[in-house]
Motif scaffolding. Structure first.
Motif, mmCIF file in Angstrom:
data_model
loop_
_atom_site.group_PDB
_atom_site.id
_atom_site.type_symbol
_atom_site.label_atom_id
_atom_site.label_comp_id
_atom_site.label_asym_id
_atom_site.label_seq_id
_atom_site.Cartn_x
_atom_site.Cartn_y
_atom_site.Cartn_z
ATOM 1 N N SER A 70 0.834 -1.209 0.000
ATOM 2 C CA SER A 70 0.000 0.000 0.000
ATOM 3 C C SER A 70 0.867 1.258 0.000
ATOM 4 N N ASP A 71 1.897 1.271 0.834
ATOM 5 C CA ASP A 71 2.798 2.423 0.868
ATOM 6 C C ASP A 71 3.545 2.572 -0.455
ATOM 7 N N PHE A 72 3.923 1.461 -1.059
ATOM 8 C CA PHE A 72 4.625 1.517 -2.333
ATOM 9 C C PHE A 72 3.723 2.087 -3.436
ATOM 10 N N VAL A 73 2.457 1.627 -3.448
ATOM 11 C CA VAL A 73 1.509 2.124 -4.451
ATOM 12 C C VAL A 73 1.255 3.612 -4.261
ATOM 13 N N LYS A 74 1.051 4.019 -2.991
ATOM 14 C CA LYS A 74 0.803 5.440 -2.734
ATOM 15 C C LYS A 74 2.001 6.297 -3.095
ATOM 16 N N GLU A 75 3.200 5.757 -2.895
ATOM 17 C CA GLU A 75 4.412 6.532 -3.119
ATOM 18 C C GLU A 75 4.774 6.631 -4.585
ATOM 19 N N TYR A 76 4.578 5.545 -5.346
ATOM 20 C CA TYR A 76 5.107 5.501 -6.711
ATOM 21 C C TYR A 76 4.027 5.342 -7.790
ATOM 22 N N LEU A 77 2.822 4.923 -7.426
ATOM 23 C CA LEU A 77 1.813 4.626 -8.448
ATOM 24 C C LEU A 77 0.550 5.465 -8.302
ATOM 25 N N VAL A 78 0.494 6.367 -7.342
ATOM 26 C CA VAL A 78 -0.696 7.176 -7.110
ATOM 27 C C VAL A 78 -0.274 8.630 -6.939
ATOM 28 N N SER A 79 -1.049 9.533 -7.536
ATOM 29 C CA SER A 79 -0.834 10.973 -7.375
ATOM 30 C C SER A 79 -1.923 11.524 -6.461
ATOM 31 N N THR A 80 -1.547 12.370 -5.518
ATOM 32 C CA THR A 80 -2.482 12.872 -4.514
ATOM 33 C C THR A 80 -2.339 14.379 -4.368
ATOM 34 N N ALA A 81 -3.482 15.053 -4.299
ATOM 35 C CA ALA A 81 -3.528 16.495 -4.037
ATOM 36 C C ALA A 81 -4.156 16.719 -2.667
ATOM 37 N N GLU A 82 -3.481 17.458 -1.819
ATOM 38 C CA GLU A 82 -3.984 17.760 -0.474
ATOM 39 C C GLU A 82 -4.600 19.151 -0.465
ATOM 40 N N ILE A 83 -5.824 19.240 0.056
ATOM 41 C CA ILE A 83 -6.561 20.497 0.107
ATOM 42 C C ILE A 83 -6.891 20.788 1.562
ATOM 43 N N ARG A 84 -6.454 21.935 2.056
ATOM 44 C CA ARG A 84 -6.654 22.278 3.463
ATOM 45 C C ARG A 84 -7.848 23.207 3.629
ATOM 46 N N LEU A 85 -8.446 23.104 4.804
ATOM 47 C CA LEU A 85 -9.675 23.847 5.062
ATOM 48 C C LEU A 85 -9.453 25.349 5.075
ATOM 49 N N ASP A 86 -8.294 25.812 5.517
ATOM 50 C CA ASP A 86 -8.062 27.251 5.618
ATOM 51 C C ASP A 86 -7.675 27.871 4.292
ATOM 52 N N ASP A 87 -7.724 27.105 3.210
ATOM 53 C CA ASP A 87 -7.423 27.633 1.886
ATOM 54 C C ASP A 87 -8.719 27.746 1.086
ATOM 55 N N GLU A 88 -8.786 28.747 0.233
ATOM 56 C CA GLU A 88 -10.008 28.983 -0.536
ATOM 57 C C GLU A 88 -10.287 27.863 -1.531
ATOM 58 N N THR A 89 -9.267 27.064 -1.862
ATOM 59 C CA THR A 89 -9.480 25.934 -2.761
ATOM 60 C C THR A 89 -10.461 24.940 -2.166
#
Length: 596
Positions: A70-89
């Motif tokens: 799972s860590d290998f897939v998340k690190e090398y085979l998956v792209s992730t965007a983090e969106i924080r609550l204090d940002d207008e995004t």
């Protein structure tokens, strides 16, 4: 009878008491559990001990392998965007996803009357500022004929009782399809000991593959949908903090339709100078000119005059004219300290208008009194004398009066404000507008060039301004009489027939279109003739009204407030103008005598 105190488990399996003690240490409760199985179920746990050990090792290996994969897939085979609550995004994406088709099919969602259910601005707050949202069913010509106010208001009140529900994904993971690609959204809540925490939630948007362009496409589309909702309306933010002791942030509070510059009552030359100066400042060559000469790229304005003369209205109209966001900040708040003020100004966008209203009432502009040397000089006998007052030029720093220093124990100081708006670390690109009813109370340091580059004095209305205000109130506007184009009315008529199940022959369709077009031309001709006659009539009445109301005595707000009491009857406004002038004079005179 002789009892055998040896552990039966140890006898059968050949496990010594020391090994049993070791198992008890590794697995708390092992001896009790094994004795229970042997006594009541006749199951000797030691017989299956090897199998259990193998099973535990295998389970641990599987868990470790799955975690590693799972860590290998998340690190090398998956792209992730983090969106924080204090940002207008965060607001962008939650607004966008709440309107996606898959949100209607999901069985795990958060329901609320706001777009996201948080303390940030909601979509409904913007809709409340839209004066046309309730006018849809009344836009058709003749729709208001024979309709009483009670009937109309009953429908409005009934509709306002039910706020539209908004559905957003709940906590956890959600998989949806976007442009034939699976995406996963994880909504994760961050626990904290605080009751209200701004950054207590985050969104993680993921896709398979190393290419994250699909995520950027989603976020760009969400931002476009969010911005397009506003149209050409002016977005207003204000400095705010969500809970006591929390950080200050710019919070979007509303979006309002832009105010035409022509509705601001001010000397045309002053008004045009203000607009031309902003245009010159916003021009790209000006920024390069400032940069080449090492001059901070900032611009400040002071709008001063009696209350109700249109200072804030001019600022709001300028923001709408140039399509700039408007940021409001109240300096009177004692909870606002210098660090928070600096943080707010550092978060300003490159092009915006910052409005500081009534800076003379903030308690920070009169902190430079007499220069006092905070020492007790000794007299000839060596005893301490009184505090000595010395000239200001004889000391390096100005010491604040005792009265001024105790008047505002909390909040920001004058030096703190000056550092934020014109210090080394001050933000650039923004337009700072300060308003004041008493500019003579402002400290000279706040008014020097570089902090206030242009000062505009607002006075009482002149005769020309009174005529202009009267005309703007009573002249017919496009939105006063809702009109629908012939094509739109034809489309509406066909839609009603289609719903009723009535077929429309082509010949009838052309005849109906011709009738509507001819009727539209006739209505437009009559409307233009009406506007021409009304314009001539209103201009005459405006001159008559201006001859009754004395110039340079009343503010635009006072005159507008009176005219709004007769917004549909200009003749009645002219008839009662003399009485109103006399009553207002007496009221002002009584107020002045009371203050004295």
């Amino acid at each position: 009878m002789e009892f055998n105190h040896t552990n039966p488990q140890s006898d059968r399996a050949g496990i010594s008491s020391s090994e049993t003690a070791m198992l008890e240490a590794l697995i708390p409760g092992y001896a009790l559990f094994s004795r229970f199985l042997l006594s009541y179920l006749q199951i000797d746990l030691t017989v299956y001990l090897q199998q259990l050990v193998v099973l535990v090792v295998f389970g641990a290996a599987i868990k470790y392998t799955v975690g590693y994969i799972s860590d290998f897939v998340k690190e090398y085979l998956v792209s992730t965007a983090e969106i924080r609550l204090d940002d207008e995004t965060f607001n962008y994406f939650m607004y966008w996803i709440s309107r996606q088709p898959h949100m209607r099919r999901t069985n795990r969602f958060v329901a609320g009357v706001k777009s996201n259910g948080y303390c940030s601005e909601s979509e409904d707050s913007d809709d409340d500022d839209n004066p046309d949202k309730d006018a849809g069913e009344w836009d058709e010509p003749g729709s208001t004929e024979g309709v009483s106010f009670d009937e109309y208001w009953a429908k409005v009140i009934s509709r306002d009782k039910y706020k539209p529900l908004r559905f957003t994904p709940s906590q956890g993971r959600h998989i949806f399809w976007y442009k034939n690609r699976p995406l996963m959204l994880e909504r994760r809540h961050q626990t904290s000991s605080h009751r209200y925490v701004l950054n207590n939630e985050r969104l993680y948007l993921s896709c398979l593959g190393r290419d994250a362009s699909i995520l950027r496409t989603v976020l760009n589309e969400a931002q476009q949908a969010y911005v397009q909702r506003d149209g050409n309306r002016t977005i207003i933010y204000r400095g705010h903090r969500y809970y006591s002791g929390g950080s200050w942030n710019w919070t979007r509070c509303m979006a309002r339709s832009p105010r035409p510059l022509s509705t601001v009552v001010l000397d045309p030359e002053q008004k045009q100078d203000f607009i031309d100066d902003i245009k010159e400042y916003l021009h790209p060559r000006t920024r390069r000119w400032y940069s080449n000469r090492g001059i901070p790229y900032r611009r400040g304005y002071l709008l001063h005059g009696p209350p109700g003369t249109g200072k804030t209205s001019l600022c709001f109209a300028a923001a709408g004219l140039f399509g700039l966001k408007l940021y409001l900040l109240n300096l009177n708040s004692r909870a606002l300290d210098e660090d928070s003020l600096a943080s707010l100004f550092s978060e300003l966008p490159n092009r915006c208008i910052v409005l500081l209203e009534d800076v003379d009432t903030a308690g920070i502009t009169q902190t430079r009194g007499k220069t006092i040397a905070d020492v007790k000089p000794k007299d000839d006998e060596g005893e301490e004398g009184d505090i000595e007052e010395i000239p200001e030029e004889a000391v390096d720093a100005v010491v604040v009066d005792e009265v001024a220093s105790t008047a505002k124990p909390d909040g920001i100081t004058l030096s703190g404000l000056l550092n934020v708006i014109d210090g080394v670390a001050a933000s650039e690109g923004r337009i700072l507008v300060m308003t004041s009813n008493h500019p003579e109370k402002l400290d000279a340091a706040l008014l020097r060039p570089g902090r206030v580059d242009l000062s505009i004095a607002f006075g009482y209305t002149s005769q020309e301004a009174i005529e202009e205000l009267f005309t703007s109130i009573y002249m017919a506007m496009d939105g006063d009489s809702p009109r629908t184009s012939a094509a739109q009315r034809l489309s509406n008529e066909h839609a009603k027939l289609k719903i009723a199940g009535v077929s429309i022959p082509n010949g009838h369709k052309r005849t109906k279109s011709q009738e509507l077009l001819e009727k539209a031309k006739s209505e437009e001709k009559a409307h233009q003739s009406y506007l021409k006659e009304l314009r001539l009539r209103i201009n005459i009445l405006a001159k008559e009204f201006a001859s009754i109301v004395p110039p340079d005595e009343f503010t635009a707000a006072e005159i507008q407030g009176y005219l709004l009491n007769h917004k549909s009857t200009p003749e009645a406004a002219i008839k009662g103008a003399g009485t109103w002038v006399h009553a207002l004079r007496e009221k002002k005179k009584a107020r002045e005598e009371k203050n004295v």
